[in-house]
Write an enzyme that holds these catalytic residues in place. Sequence first.
Site, PDB file in Angstrom:
ATOM      1  N   ASP A   6     -64.705 -20.255  26.991  1.00 30.82           N
ATOM      2  CA  ASP A   6     -65.976 -19.966  27.658  1.00 30.82           C
ATOM      3  C   ASP A   6     -67.086 -19.884  26.623  1.00 30.82           C
ATOM      4  OD1 ASP A   6     -64.255 -17.870  29.969  1.00 30.82           O
ATOM      5  OD2 ASP A   6     -65.189 -19.796  30.388  1.00 30.82           O
ATOM      6  N   HIS A  60     -66.105 -24.559  28.719  1.00 28.85           N
ATOM      7  CA  HIS A  60     -66.870 -24.269  29.940  1.00 28.85           C
ATOM      8  C   HIS A  60     -68.234 -23.802  29.474  1.00 28.85           C
ATOM      9  CE1 HIS A  60     -67.340 -21.622  33.801  1.00 28.85           C
ATOM     10  NE2 HIS A  60     -68.240 -22.582  33.715  1.00 28.85           N
ATOM     11  N   GLY A  83     -69.928 -15.324  34.014  1.00 26.58           N
ATOM     12  CA  GLY A  83     -70.480 -14.448  32.972  1.00 26.58           C
ATOM     13  C   GLY A  83     -69.483 -13.434  32.450  1.00 26.58           C
ATOM     14  N   GLY A 120     -62.266 -10.705  34.552  1.00 21.82           N
ATOM     15  CA  GLY A 120     -61.778  -9.520  35.264  1.00 21.82           C
ATOM     16  C   GLY A 120     -62.440  -9.250  36.598  1.00 21.82           C
ATOM     17  N   ASP A 125     -61.800 -21.246  38.943  1.00 22.32           N
ATOM     18  CA  ASP A 125     -62.037 -20.396  37.784  1.00 22.32           C
ATOM     19  C   ASP A 125     -62.671 -19.072  38.183  1.00 22.32           C
ATOM     20  OD1 ASP A 125     -63.943 -20.953  34.677  1.00 22.32           O
ATOM     21  OD2 ASP A 125     -62.799 -19.250  35.438  1.00 22.32           O
ATOM     22  N   GLY A 126     -61.873 -18.007  37.988  1.00 25.73           N
ATOM     23  CA  GLY A 126     -62.438 -16.671  38.185  1.00 25.73           C
ATOM     24  C   GLY A 126     -61.596 -15.855  39.149  1.00 25.73           C
ATOM     25  N   GLY A 127     -60.960 -14.799  38.647  1.00 24.97           N
ATOM     26  CA  GLY A 127     -60.181 -13.901  39.504  1.00 24.97           C
ATOM     27  C   GLY A 127     -58.868 -14.483  39.983  1.00 24.97           C
ATOM     28  N   GLY A 155     -57.691 -15.994  33.121  1.00 23.16           N
ATOM     29  CA  GLY A 155     -58.025 -15.186  31.941  1.00 23.16           C
ATOM     30  C   GLY A 155     -57.264 -13.873  31.990  1.00 23.16           C
TER      31      GLY A 155
HETATM   32  C1  DX5 Z   1     -66.257 -16.244  33.986  1.00 22.63           C
HETATM   33  C2  DX5 Z   1     -65.466 -17.267  33.192  1.00 22.63           C
HETATM   34  C3  DX5 Z   1     -64.025 -17.301  33.573  1.00 22.63           C
HETATM   35  C4  DX5 Z   1     -63.356 -16.037  33.259  1.00 22.63           C
HETATM   36  C5  DX5 Z   1     -61.983 -16.069  33.845  1.00 22.63           C
HETATM   37  O1  DX5 Z   1     -67.607 -16.518  33.843  1.00 22.63           O
HETATM   38  O2  DX5 Z   1     -65.955 -18.551  33.441  1.00 22.63           O
HETATM   39  O3  DX5 Z   1     -63.343 -18.339  32.863  1.00 22.63           O
HETATM   40  O4  DX5 Z   1     -63.276 -15.893  31.862  1.00 22.63           O
HETATM   41  O5  DX5 Z   1     -61.498 -14.804  33.641  1.00 22.63           O
HETATM   42  P1  DX5 Z   1     -60.665 -14.084  34.788  1.00 22.63           P
HETATM   43  O6  DX5 Z   1     -59.461 -14.967  34.997  1.00 22.63           O
HETATM   44  O7  DX5 Z   1     -60.363 -12.759  34.162  1.00 22.63           O
HETATM   45  O8  DX5 Z   1     -61.543 -14.004  35.990  1.00 22.63           O
END
Ligand code: DX5
Length: 212
Positions: A33, A64, A140, A143, A169-171, A191
Amino acid sequence: MKKIIPAILTKDIAELRSKLTQIQKLTDWAQIDIMDGKFVQNISIGLEDVSLVKIPEGIFLEAHLMVENPASYFTQCQQANIKRVIFHIEMDSDIKNVLLKAKSFNFQKGLALNPETPVEKIIPYINDIDVALLMSVHPGFGGQTFILNTLDKIRSLKKLVPHLKIEVDGGVNIDNIKAISDAGADYFIVGSGLFEAEDSKKQFENLQMKIK
Ligand code: DX5
């Protein structure tokens, strides 16, 4: 083939090294990221620091780019051995031009859509990209909680453009990854759902079992 892509969101070069070491031999892709503090309210590790880190054998990196001017990062992406660049359709530069510039660097290319952006917005670019990244959180921070209506967006995009690979991507975590896969996602950016587990190798295997 469905893939889990570990997401590394960090400000710290030692943490980047440690996470890359944790995932080597588990995966062939990892996502870094990159945040500029303007497009998103957070600042991450810089690409110049990423280029100082030896990438484990067999791992390809995608960046990203949560930044206002992604094209200005492409030279540093090349120096950091990035293979795929993903930037946001919501940034206010000329998308076609930025995609053309990314092509001149021989990057694989992806467009990211924030949760509030309709999937139809990607239609003009589908012949110029390799992947679509559907954000299931507001970008941004790691978690955060997965935004449920992303499942409908995945289904709609898969129906609209069946050949286009979809990253989510995300959660993403052990409890929702099967539903995300069943909705049609191809690549799962994970993540905290991976790195916060006691044993990330075991967690990776558990996640993988869910998308078989
Ligand atoms: C958020 C990022 C994600 C994030 C994913 O802005 O783009 O890649 O790091 O992290 P988790 O999987 O913890 O949501």
